[in-house]
Write a protein that holds these residues in place. Structure first.
Motif, mmCIF file in Angstrom:
data_model
loop_
_atom_site.group_PDB
_atom_site.id
_atom_site.type_symbol
_atom_site.label_atom_id
_atom_site.label_comp_id
_atom_site.label_asym_id
_atom_site.label_seq_id
_atom_site.Cartn_x
_atom_site.Cartn_y
_atom_site.Cartn_z
ATOM 1 N N LEU A 1 -0.816 10.080 9.833
ATOM 2 C CA LEU A 1 -0.509 11.004 8.762
ATOM 3 C C LEU A 1 -0.409 10.101 7.505
ATOM 4 N N CYS A 2 -0.207 8.819 7.559
ATOM 5 C CA CYS A 2 0.193 7.912 6.584
ATOM 6 C C CYS A 2 -0.936 8.190 5.384
ATOM 7 N N PRO A 3 -0.796 8.715 4.377
ATOM 8 C CA PRO A 3 -1.996 8.602 3.249
ATOM 9 C C PRO A 3 -2.362 7.520 2.859
ATOM 10 N N GLN B 1 5.969 10.465 5.280
ATOM 11 C CA GLN B 1 5.426 11.021 6.434
ATOM 12 C C GLN B 1 5.850 10.293 7.682
ATOM 13 N N CYS B 2 5.785 8.959 7.594
ATOM 14 C CA CYS B 2 6.314 8.123 8.666
ATOM 15 C C CYS B 2 7.797 8.535 9.256
ATOM 16 N N VAL B 3 8.434 8.364 8.261
ATOM 17 C CA VAL B 3 9.839 8.541 8.475
ATOM 18 C C VAL B 3 10.291 9.908 9.325
ATOM 19 N N LYS C 1 0.999 -0.993 -0.121
ATOM 20 C CA LYS C 1 0.017 0.076 0.072
ATOM 21 C C LYS C 1 0.950 1.218 -0.110
ATOM 22 N N CYS C 2 2.164 1.191 0.500
ATOM 23 C CA CYS C 2 2.892 2.305 0.905
ATOM 24 C C CYS C 2 3.268 2.964 -0.615
ATOM 25 N N ILE C 3 2.910 4.332 -0.520
ATOM 26 C CA ILE C 3 3.283 5.087 -1.849
ATOM 27 C C ILE C 3 4.670 6.019 -1.560
HETATM 28 S S1 SF4 Z 1 3.811 7.636 5.592
HETATM 29 FE FE1 SF4 Z 1 2.879 5.661 4.790
HETATM 30 S S2 SF4 Z 1 2.817 5.849 2.425
HETATM 31 FE FE2 SF4 Z 1 4.499 7.356 3.330
HETATM 32 S S3 SF4 Z 1 6.297 6.048 3.399
HETATM 33 FE FE3 SF4 Z 1 5.259 5.947 5.169
HETATM 34 S S4 SF4 Z 1 4.083 4.006 5.137
HETATM 35 FE FE4 SF4 Z 1 4.555 4.572 2.836
#
Ligand code: SF4
Length: 65
Positions: free
Chosen positions: A54-56, A15-17, A9-11
């Motif tokens: 926050l993860c879109p 935001q997570c980092v 799912k990650c795009i």
């Molecule tokens: S915030 Fe969500 S979409 Fe963005 S890098 Fe992290 S896991 Fe992936």
């Protein structure tokens, strides 16, 4: 608290980092890498909660203990 990420799912929004750099990283393609599956530190727990919100892509899921 356990943390699960769905790299499918990650795009690569990152935001997570940004909010939880001790728990998440990104690979060369920008996709999330989980640095810790078990988050115990209270500061990290709050950061992961914020990352989940926050993860879109809704790619971050928090589990139980
Ligand atoms: S915030 Fe969500 S979409 Fe963005 S890098 Fe992290 S896991 Fe992936």
């Amino acid at each position: 608290m356990r943390v699960v990420v769905d790299r499918g799912k990650c795009i690569g929004a990152g935001q997570c980092v940004y909010v939880a750099p001790d728990v998440f990283d990104q690979d060369d393609d920008g996709l999330v890498i989980l640095l810790k599956e078990d988050v115990i530190d209270d500061g990290d727990t709050a950061d992961v909660q914020q990352a989940e919100v926050l993860c879109p892509a809704r790619a971050i899921v928090r589990g139980g203990k």
